[in-house]
Design an enzyme around this catalytic site. Structure first.
Site, PDB file in Angstrom:
ATOM      1  N   ASP A  11       0.881  -1.171   0.000  1.00 33.90           N
ATOM      2  CA  ASP A  11       0.000   0.000   0.000  1.00 33.90           C
ATOM      3  C   ASP A  11       0.919   1.222   0.000  1.00 33.90           C
ATOM      4  O   ASP A  11       2.133   1.103   0.199  1.00 33.90           O
ATOM      5  CB  ASP A  11      -0.882  -0.016   1.266  1.00 33.90           C
ATOM      6  N   SER A  12       0.320   2.395  -0.170  1.00 36.60           N
ATOM      7  CA  SER A  12       1.101   3.627  -0.064  1.00 36.60           C
ATOM      8  C   SER A  12       1.662   3.803   1.344  1.00 36.60           C
ATOM      9  O   SER A  12       2.627   4.533   1.533  1.00 36.60           O
ATOM     10  CB  SER A  12       0.210   4.819  -0.404  1.00 36.60           C
ATOM     11  N   CYS A  74      -4.560  -1.571  -1.839  1.00 35.56           N
ATOM     12  CA  CYS A  74      -4.759  -0.135  -2.011  1.00 35.56           C
ATOM     13  C   CYS A  74      -5.702   0.059  -3.195  1.00 35.56           C
ATOM     14  O   CYS A  74      -5.417  -0.423  -4.296  1.00 35.56           O
ATOM     15  CB  CYS A  74      -3.408   0.514  -2.294  1.00 35.56           C
ATOM     16  N   GLU A 152      -1.605   8.043   8.781  1.00 43.78           N
ATOM     17  CA  GLU A 152      -0.168   7.755   8.686  1.00 43.78           C
ATOM     18  C   GLU A 152       0.585   8.251   9.914  1.00 43.78           C
ATOM     19  O   GLU A 152       1.598   7.689  10.309  1.00 43.78           O
ATOM     20  CB  GLU A 152       0.434   8.398   7.431  1.00 43.78           C
ATOM     21  N   CYS A 184     -11.050   3.226   0.655  1.00 46.55           N
ATOM     22  CA  CYS A 184      -9.596   3.390   0.794  1.00 46.55           C
ATOM     23  C   CYS A 184      -9.203   2.530   1.983  1.00 46.55           C
ATOM     24  O   CYS A 184      -9.891   2.530   3.015  1.00 46.55           O
ATOM     25  CB  CYS A 184      -9.265   4.857   1.054  1.00 46.55           C
ATOM     26  N   HIS A 186      -7.045   2.762   4.163  1.00 46.53           N
ATOM     27  CA  HIS A 186      -6.746   3.455   5.422  1.00 46.53           C
ATOM     28  C   HIS A 186      -8.009   3.636   6.292  1.00 46.53           C
ATOM     29  O   HIS A 186      -7.915   3.697   7.517  1.00 46.53           O
ATOM     30  CB  HIS A 186      -6.163   4.843   5.143  1.00 46.53           C
TER      31      HIS A 186
HETATM   32  N1  DGL Z   1      -4.760   3.248   1.006  1.00 46.64           N
HETATM   33  C1  DGL Z   1      -4.921   3.744  -0.315  1.00 46.64           C
HETATM   34  C2  DGL Z   1      -6.235   3.315  -0.940  1.00 46.64           C
HETATM   35  O1  DGL Z   1      -6.770   2.286  -0.604  1.00 46.64           O
HETATM   36  C3  DGL Z   1      -4.579   5.150  -0.665  1.00 46.64           C
HETATM   37  C4  DGL Z   1      -3.956   6.068   0.302  1.00 46.64           C
HETATM   38  C5  DGL Z   1      -3.203   7.220  -0.341  1.00 46.64           C
HETATM   39  O2  DGL Z   1      -3.813   8.152  -0.856  1.00 46.64           O
HETATM   40  O3  DGL Z   1      -1.989   7.113  -0.320  1.00 46.64           O
HETATM   41  O4  DGL Z   1      -6.750   3.973  -1.807  1.00 46.64           O
END
Ligand code: DGL
Length: 264
Positions: A11-12, A74, A152, A184, A186
């Site tokens: 993931d990011s 992600c 984060e 997302c 997160h």
């Molecule tokens: N966790 C990521 C997602 O599912 C994106 C987070 C980011 O913008 O870096 O889209």
């Protein structure tokens, strides 16, 4: 490709840990390599080309370490890069997308809200998803700039995070949404705040468990399930500074962990 090889997950940043915890439950004997691309966060505000380059680099790193399958944990990276990854690499690659289909089926009001990154919402893949799966439901979308950065930092219940969640959830409720898609990876870490903002009658839809089921199905189909009897392990990496990333991983993973720095 050995059945005993690990599975790569990336993931990011730390968001994909919400997927990894579902993978861990569904596949207790498998081992995982997790990469948090923390130096390049947020993907949601980067170009498709940028994300594709990052995804290729990370997938290349994990393949070098011998992974037998990849999970793009992600939504933004899946929208931007899962197709080129599948053409470049031979292992099974599982991506993810916002749970519009289950949400449209669950909704009673016929109005579904999708919380996701601007990148996911602007993607052709998301437009195609709506086309295919929204059915009769009206789908309202809401980008959530700044929320990924809060998570984060490990701030999953502070005042500023709560205010951001409130700001993004309210317009969806005002327009009649009774089902919210956490689009997302997160956002499951602030599900409690989303619930507080939305109230108990509103349903939340996450897709981590569905991704875990799909990965298991693919491993079985390709005879790649591990035959090892012992519980699997996790191996954490980041492109950021492990000293700041490790405490957040440990908090979200609810266990002390070692996080190593990704080679340049
Ligand atoms: N966790 C990521 C997602 O599912 C994106 C987070 C980011 O913008 O870096 O889209």
């Amino acid at each position: 490709m050995k059945q005993s090889s690990a599975i790569g997950v990336f993931d990011s940043g730390v968001g994909g840990l919400s997927v990894l915890r579902e993978l861990r439950v569904a596949l207790p004997l498998e081992s995982f390599i997790y990469v948090a691309d923390s130096a390049h966060i947020p993907y949601g505000e980067k170009s498709r080309q940028y994300i594709e380059a990052r995804a290729r680099a990370i997938a290349g790193f994990m393949l070098q370490r011998g992974v037998k399958a990849l999970v793009v944990a992600c939504n933004t990276a899946t929208a931007a890069a899962v197709a080129p990854l599948r053409s470049a690499f031979q292992v099974p690659i599982i991506g993810m997308e916002p749970g519009v289909k289950p949400a449209a089926q669950l909704s009673r009001s016929g109005v579904v809200g999708v919380l996701a990154t601007p990148g996911t919402l602007a993607s052709g893949k998301f437009a195609a998803l709506l086309q295919r799966h929204a059915g009769a439901a009206q789908v309202i979308v809401q980008g959530c700039p700044g929320l990924v950065e809060q998570i984060e930092r490990g701030d999953i219940d502070g005042l500023h995070t709560r205010a951001l969640v409130q700001r993004y959830v309210e317009p969806l409720l005002e327009r009649g949404a009774d089902t919210l898609v956490l689009g997302c990876t997160h956002y499951p870490f602030v599900a409690k705040l989303i619930r507080d903002a939305a109230g108990p009658a509103v349903k939340l839809v996450e897709t981590g468990a569905a991704v875990a089921r799909e990965l298991k199905r693919r491993l079985i189909a390709e005879h790649l399930l591990t035959a090892q009897p012992a519980p699997g392990v996790e191996d954490f990496w980041t492109s950021g500074d492990p000293r700041s990333v490790a405490p957040v991983v440990a908090m979200l993973w609810t266990r002390a962990v070692e996080v190593r720095r990704l080679p340049e």
